[in-house]
Design a protein around this motif. Structure first.
Motif, PDB file in Angstrom:
ATOM      1  N   UNK A  66      -0.264 -10.334 -20.514  1.00  0.00           N
ATOM      2  CA  UNK A  66       0.576  -9.321 -19.862  1.00  0.00           C
ATOM      3  C   UNK A  66       0.472  -9.326 -18.343  1.00  0.00           C
ATOM      4  N   UNK A  67      -0.636  -9.874 -17.819  1.00  0.00           N
ATOM      5  CA  UNK A  67      -0.884  -9.741 -16.377  1.00  0.00           C
ATOM      6  C   UNK A  67      -0.866 -11.085 -15.659  1.00  0.00           C
ATOM      7  N   UNK A  68      -0.540 -11.050 -14.378  1.00  0.00           N
ATOM      8  CA  UNK A  68      -0.588 -12.246 -13.542  1.00  0.00           C
ATOM      9  C   UNK A  68      -1.187 -11.861 -12.193  1.00  0.00           C
ATOM     10  N   UNK A  69      -1.655 -12.857 -11.493  1.00  0.00           N
ATOM     11  CA  UNK A  69      -2.333 -12.605 -10.226  1.00  0.00           C
ATOM     12  C   UNK A  69      -1.465 -13.125  -9.090  1.00  0.00           C
ATOM     13  N   UNK A  70      -1.333 -12.294  -8.058  1.00  0.00           N
ATOM     14  CA  UNK A  70      -0.511 -12.688  -6.915  1.00  0.00           C
ATOM     15  C   UNK A  70      -1.402 -13.001  -5.708  1.00  0.00           C
ATOM     16  N   UNK A  71      -1.190 -14.153  -5.113  1.00  0.00           N
ATOM     17  CA  UNK A  71      -1.936 -14.542  -3.905  1.00  0.00           C
ATOM     18  C   UNK A  71      -1.035 -14.340  -2.694  1.00  0.00           C
ATOM     19  N   UNK A  72      -1.523 -13.553  -1.756  1.00  0.00           N
ATOM     20  CA  UNK A  72      -0.720 -13.231  -0.567  1.00  0.00           C
ATOM     21  C   UNK A  72      -0.755 -14.362   0.455  1.00  0.00           C
ATOM     22  N   UNK A  73       0.297 -14.438   1.240  1.00  0.00           N
ATOM     23  CA  UNK A  73       0.388 -15.463   2.270  1.00  0.00           C
ATOM     24  C   UNK A  73       0.947 -14.801   3.531  1.00  0.00           C
ATOM     25  N   UNK A 103      -4.738  -3.351   5.885  1.00  0.00           N
ATOM     26  CA  UNK A 103      -5.938  -2.577   6.146  1.00  0.00           C
ATOM     27  C   UNK A 103      -5.702  -1.109   5.834  1.00  0.00           C
ATOM     28  N   UNK A 104      -4.506  -0.782   5.349  1.00  0.00           N
ATOM     29  CA  UNK A 104      -4.225   0.616   5.026  1.00  0.00           C
ATOM     30  C   UNK A 104      -4.929   0.995   3.734  1.00  0.00           C
ATOM     31  N   UNK A 105      -4.984   2.288   3.494  1.00  0.00           N
ATOM     32  CA  UNK A 105      -5.574   2.767   2.250  1.00  0.00           C
ATOM     33  C   UNK A 105      -4.613   2.506   1.098  1.00  0.00           C
ATOM     34  N   UNK A 106      -5.069   2.750  -0.096  1.00  0.00           N
ATOM     35  CA  UNK A 106      -4.174   2.698  -1.243  1.00  0.00           C
ATOM     36  C   UNK A 106      -4.158   1.351  -1.920  1.00  0.00           C
ATOM     37  N   UNK A 107      -5.168   0.547  -1.671  1.00  0.00           N
ATOM     38  CA  UNK A 107      -5.201  -0.765  -2.269  1.00  0.00           C
ATOM     39  C   UNK A 107      -5.451  -0.650  -3.768  1.00  0.00           C
ATOM     40  N   UNK A 137       0.827  -1.214   0.000  1.00  0.00           N
ATOM     41  CA  UNK A 137       0.000   0.000   0.000  1.00  0.00           C
ATOM     42  C   UNK A 137       0.863   1.268   0.000  1.00  0.00           C
ATOM     43  N   UNK A 138       0.214   2.418  -0.137  1.00  0.00           N
ATOM     44  CA  UNK A 138       0.929   3.692  -0.104  1.00  0.00           C
ATOM     45  C   UNK A 138       1.704   3.805   1.205  1.00  0.00           C
ATOM     46  N   UNK A 139       2.924   4.291   1.093  1.00  0.00           N
ATOM     47  CA  UNK A 139       3.729   4.534   2.290  1.00  0.00           C
ATOM     48  C   UNK A 139       4.318   3.271   2.899  1.00  0.00           C
ATOM     49  N   UNK A 140       4.266   2.162   2.171  1.00  0.00           N
ATOM     50  CA  UNK A 140       4.735   0.888   2.742  1.00  0.00           C
ATOM     51  C   UNK A 140       6.241   0.701   2.610  1.00  0.00           C
ATOM     52  N   UNK A 166       1.536  -0.340  -6.794  1.00  0.00           N
ATOM     53  CA  UNK A 166       0.725  -0.359  -5.579  1.00  0.00           C
ATOM     54  C   UNK A 166      -0.475  -1.277  -5.758  1.00  0.00           C
ATOM     55  N   UNK A 167      -0.569  -1.941  -6.934  1.00  0.00           N
ATOM     56  CA  UNK A 167      -1.641  -2.914  -7.142  1.00  0.00           C
ATOM     57  C   UNK A 167      -1.281  -4.184  -6.380  1.00  0.00           C
TER      58      UNK A 167
END
Ligand SMILES: Nc1ncnc2c1ncn2[C@@H]1O[C@H](COP(=O)(O)OP(=O)(O)OP(=O)(O)O)[C@@H](O)[C@H]1O
Length: 298
Positions: free
Chosen positions: A236-243, A290-294, A50-53, A191-192
């Motif tokens: 061109x695009x791929x999807x990232x799953x967070x862990x 939970x921060x903004x900028x998602x 996110x922004x500021x990370x 930031x995506x």
């Protein structure tokens, strides 16, 4: 410097830059801490968060604009870096052509100017005033300026910001061509939080520290995403799953998987081991930010 594995033909890649437990402190506050990653020749590493990370801060440590206050950053001797910053301080009241932008910070041979403008598809805009360019065209002009000096490592800070969806696909295609043509390593900032450039070898998710890391999934592997994005986007695009094993609370504190809450999530807190997550992710977790900028959700 060591070499990492995983080149296109399985050959070891020459490591261009290595960050080890790197952190930046300003006024007693850690902007980022415990950042570990490498970028090899021909490799694409995407920093998300996110922004500021701390994405720009980490990239600036990688290229040596910022010195780490702890940990280490090692660069290959004589490494040439091309940097496209997020913001550029330009006096917009003065006329500036695309061509002049190319040589603003130093002279370049004519042939290299033309090659870079051609490679980025803006040769025909050579005489255009920079102020009149669209967001995507301006990004191409900045990229032309960066690649003209034939960098070993190209750092792109949010190149698709303010660019529409088809422009984003076109820019990712261009970045892939630059990598394929020159073999440079690429450190990309976005930031995506979910959708990254398909060619990304490693995603590093930051939020003041490395929250998780892994390899994105090709959109083309999923019929659902194919329907959603269409075939050209899928390329061109791929999807990232967070862990994530922790959640960043809105007040900045961190809740760990055992329910305990700490003021931050630093290496010495003992809860979190970013190195444990250096694997592919095959499950879709709540990304825990939970921060903004998602960014855009897939
Ligand atoms: N020189 C500085 N002094 C103090 N704080 C700073 C400085 N530079 C950056 N910061 C702070 O450090 C944090 C991380 O900033 P950084 O620019 O690395 O984030 P980012 O992830 O790139 O954000 P964005 O997506 O908004 O560009 C932010 O809270 C920012 O305000």
């Amino acid at each position: 410097m060591r070499e990492n594995s995983g080149g296109a033909n399985g050959a070891p890649r020459e490591t261009l830059v290595t960050l080890k437990g790197a952190g930046v402190n300003r006024g007693g506050r850690w902007l980022v801490r415990g950042v570990d990653f490498t970028v090899g020749r021909g490799e694409i590493v995407t920093l998300i968060g996110p922004n500021g990370s701390g994405k720009s801060t980490s990239a600036k440590m990688a290229i040596g604009v910022l010195k780490p206050d702890e940990g280490q950053v090692e660069r290959l001797a004589g490494l040439k870096v091309g940097y496209v910053p997020q913001k550029l301080t330009i006096d917009w009241t003065l006329p500036l052509t695309v061509r002049r932008l190319m040589t603003l910070t130093g002279p370049l041979p004519e042939r290299e100017i033309i090659e870079a403008l051609e490679a980025t598809g803006i040769r025909h805009m050579e005489k255009a005033e920079v102020q009149t360019l669209s967001g995507g065209e301006f990004q191409r002009a900045l990229m032309a300026r960066a690649i003209a000096r034939k960098p070993d490592l190209l750092v792109l800070d949010e190149p698709v910001q303010g660019v529409d969806f088809s422009g984003e696909i076109a820019l990712y295609d261009l970045i892939r061509q630059i990598r394929d043509g020159s073999g440079c390593g690429i450190l990309l900032i976005s930031h995506d939080l979910h959708v990254v450039m398909a060619e990304t070898d490693t995603v590093i998710c930051l939020n003041g520290h490395v929250c998780c890391r892994g390899t994105p999934h090709a959109v083309s592997a999923s019929a659902e995403y194919l329907r959603l994005f269409g075939p050209s986007a899928a390329r061109a695009l791929a999807v990232y799953s967070h862990d994530h094993d922790h959640v960043h609370l809105p007040d900045g504190r961190v809740q760990h998987s055992d329910g305990s809450i700490t003021a931050h999530c630093h290496p010495e807190d003992g809860h979190h081991h970013p190195h444990d997550h250096d694997h592919d992710h095959d499950h879709d977790h709540d990304h825990g930010h939970t921060s903004a900028g998602e960014g855009r959700h897939a």
